[in-house]
Structures are given as structure tokens and as C-alpha cells.
Design a protein around this motif. Structure first.
Motif, PDB file in Angstrom:
ATOM      1  N   TRP A   1       0.837  -1.205   0.000  1.00 51.22           N
ATOM      2  CA  TRP A   1       0.000   0.000   0.000  1.00 51.22           C
ATOM      3  C   TRP A   1       0.873   1.256   0.000  1.00 51.22           C
ATOM      4  O   TRP A   1       0.646   2.187  -0.775  1.00 51.22           O
ATOM      5  CB  TRP A   1      -0.935  -0.027   1.207  1.00 51.22           C
TER       6      TRP A   1
ATOM      7  N   ARG B   1       1.275   4.056  -3.017  1.00 51.36           N
ATOM      8  CA  ARG B   1       1.082   5.495  -2.827  1.00 51.36           C
ATOM      9  C   ARG B   1       2.299   6.284  -3.293  1.00 51.36           C
ATOM     10  O   ARG B   1       2.181   7.260  -4.032  1.00 51.36           O
ATOM     11  CB  ARG B   1       0.806   5.789  -1.354  1.00 51.36           C
TER      12      ARG B   1
ATOM     13  N   HIS C   1       3.197   1.554  -9.664  1.00 52.08           N
ATOM     14  CA  HIS C   1       2.013   1.993  -8.917  1.00 52.08           C
ATOM     15  C   HIS C   1       0.860   1.019  -9.144  1.00 52.08           C
ATOM     16  O   HIS C   1       0.274   0.490  -8.194  1.00 52.08           O
ATOM     17  CB  HIS C   1       1.643   3.413  -9.370  1.00 52.08           C
TER      18      HIS C   1
ATOM     19  N   GLY D   1      -6.563   9.231  -4.153  1.00 56.28           N
ATOM     20  CA  GLY D   1      -5.356   8.988  -3.373  1.00 56.28           C
ATOM     21  C   GLY D   1      -5.575   9.146  -1.878  1.00 56.28           C
ATOM     22  O   GLY D   1      -6.349   9.994  -1.438  1.00 56.28           O
ATOM     23  N   THR D   2      -4.884   8.334  -1.121  1.00 55.44           N
ATOM     24  CA  THR D   2      -4.957   8.413   0.337  1.00 55.44           C
ATOM     25  C   THR D   2      -4.523   9.783   0.824  1.00 55.44           C
ATOM     26  O   THR D   2      -5.097  10.325   1.767  1.00 55.44           O
ATOM     27  CB  THR D   2      -4.054   7.330   0.961  1.00 55.44           C
ATOM     28  N   ASP D   3      -3.523  10.355   0.175  1.00 56.05           N
ATOM     29  CA  ASP D   3      -3.002  11.664   0.560  1.00 56.05           C
ATOM     30  C   ASP D   3      -3.559  12.784  -0.311  1.00 56.05           C
ATOM     31  O   ASP D   3      -3.126  13.928  -0.191  1.00 56.05           O
ATOM     32  CB  ASP D   3      -1.471  11.664   0.455  1.00 56.05           C
TER      33      ASP D   3
END
Length: 185
Positions: free
Chosen positions: A6, A10, A62, A142-144
């Protein structure tokens, strides 16, 4: 292992987007015919091509790492067919569209001599669509993507690419390009 995949997914997505941003900027500069500091135009072209290739490698990392990650739950259909993913299908679909556009540019780049310069250039223009689509994917999926640090970098990237496009399309540039073309004939 899933946490490592993960995290790698990212980071590789972010690196790919950053490299594509730099490649777009170099592509705009290269088409201007101007030098970058002390680099001649052919060096800018090589740098543009190599950075785009490196960005494509990170894009592959990715996608590959997220395919292997059980948390992301991606499958091959999600990667190839836009907007079918289970998690945020619209935003994930934008990533798929961007990937498809990158694939089209890479394939035509490899077949450039068989397709001809005009076809290659026409398809290469898809990068002007791919880049903002990829950026939207990063922000929405995206997580961020909504983190302050990422949004600051995204705004800076948009400002840099937007400024470069405006500079490239400026009247002064267009007049210089026409004069240069007239002198070459």
C-alpha cells in the motif's frame, strides 16, 4: 506485506505524477525551441523522453503494487476498463483513463517511425489531457490526495504547467515561432 504494498503504491503514484509533471514542463519548453539554462534543445528532448519513460515505469509500479495489494482490491478489469472499480469508481476510473492515454502515447512512441510524425504528434497531444486527469485521480482517489502537503504540491504543479502553457501560447512566442519557421524555408 500489505502495508508495504500500500505504501509503495502510494509513493510510486506520487513519484509518477511528479515525473509526468516535469516531463510535461520539459515538453512545453522543448517545443518552444528555447534553451534551458545551458542545455541545447536536443538535450531537453532527451531529458523529456527519459523522464517520461521513468514516469511510465513508476506508473507501472504503482498499478502493479496495487494489483498485488489485498487492501486495494484492484483487479485487471479495474485497471483496463474505466469506472468499474468498487472503491470510488469515478476517481479510480480517471486513473484508468490516464493509464490508457499513457499506453496510447507509449505505443505510438514505439511505433513512431512506422506511423509517421503527424500521427505520433496527434496522439502525443493526449498528454495534455492525461496529466490533469491523472492529477484529478490522485486528488480524488489517493490516500493523501486531500492532505495539505499534497494539495500545495498539486496547486504548484497546476500553476507551473498552466504558466508554461500560457507562455507557450503567448503572442510573443507565436510570433517568434512563425519568424523562425519563415527563416527555415
Amino acid at each position: 506485506m500489505d502495508e508495504a504494498l500500500w505504501a509503495f503504491g502510494r509513493v510510486s503514484g506520487f513519484v509518477s505524477l511528479a515525473l509526468f509533471t516535469f516531463s510535461v514542463l520539459l515538453g512545453i519548453l522543448n517545443r518552444s525551441g528555447r534553451r534551458l539554462l545551458v542545455l541545447p534543445r536536443f538535450s531537453i528532448s532527451l531529458l523529456h523522453r527519459n523522464i517520461a519513460l521513468l514516469a511510465t515505469v513508476f506508473l507501472g509500479l504503482h498499478v502493479g503494487s496495487l494489483l498485488l495489494d489485498s487492501y486495494a482490491k484492484l483487479n485487471v478489469i479495474d485497471v483496463l476498463v474505466p469506472f468499474l472499480g468498487a472503491y470510488r469508481p469515478f476517481w479510480q476510473g480517471l486513473g484508468t483513463v490516464a493509464l490508457d492515454l499513457v499506453a496510447a502515447v507509449v505505443v505510438t512512441g514505439l511505433l513512431r517511425h512506422r506511423l509517421g510524425q503527424r500521427t505520433f504528434k496527434a496522439i502525443h497531444w493526449l498528454t495534455y489531457a492525461m496529466w490533469p486527469i491523472a492529477l484529478a485521480h490522485a486528488i480524488g482517489n489517493g490516500t493523501d490526495g486531500t492532505g495539505k502537503w499534497f494539495l500545495v504540491l498539486a496547486v504548484a504543479s497546476v500553476a507551473a504547467v498552466g504558466g508554461a502553457v500560457i507562455w507557450r501560447l503567448s503572442a510573443t512566442f507565436l510570433e517568434t515561432a512563425k519568424a523562425r519557421e519563415g527563416g527555415l524555408r
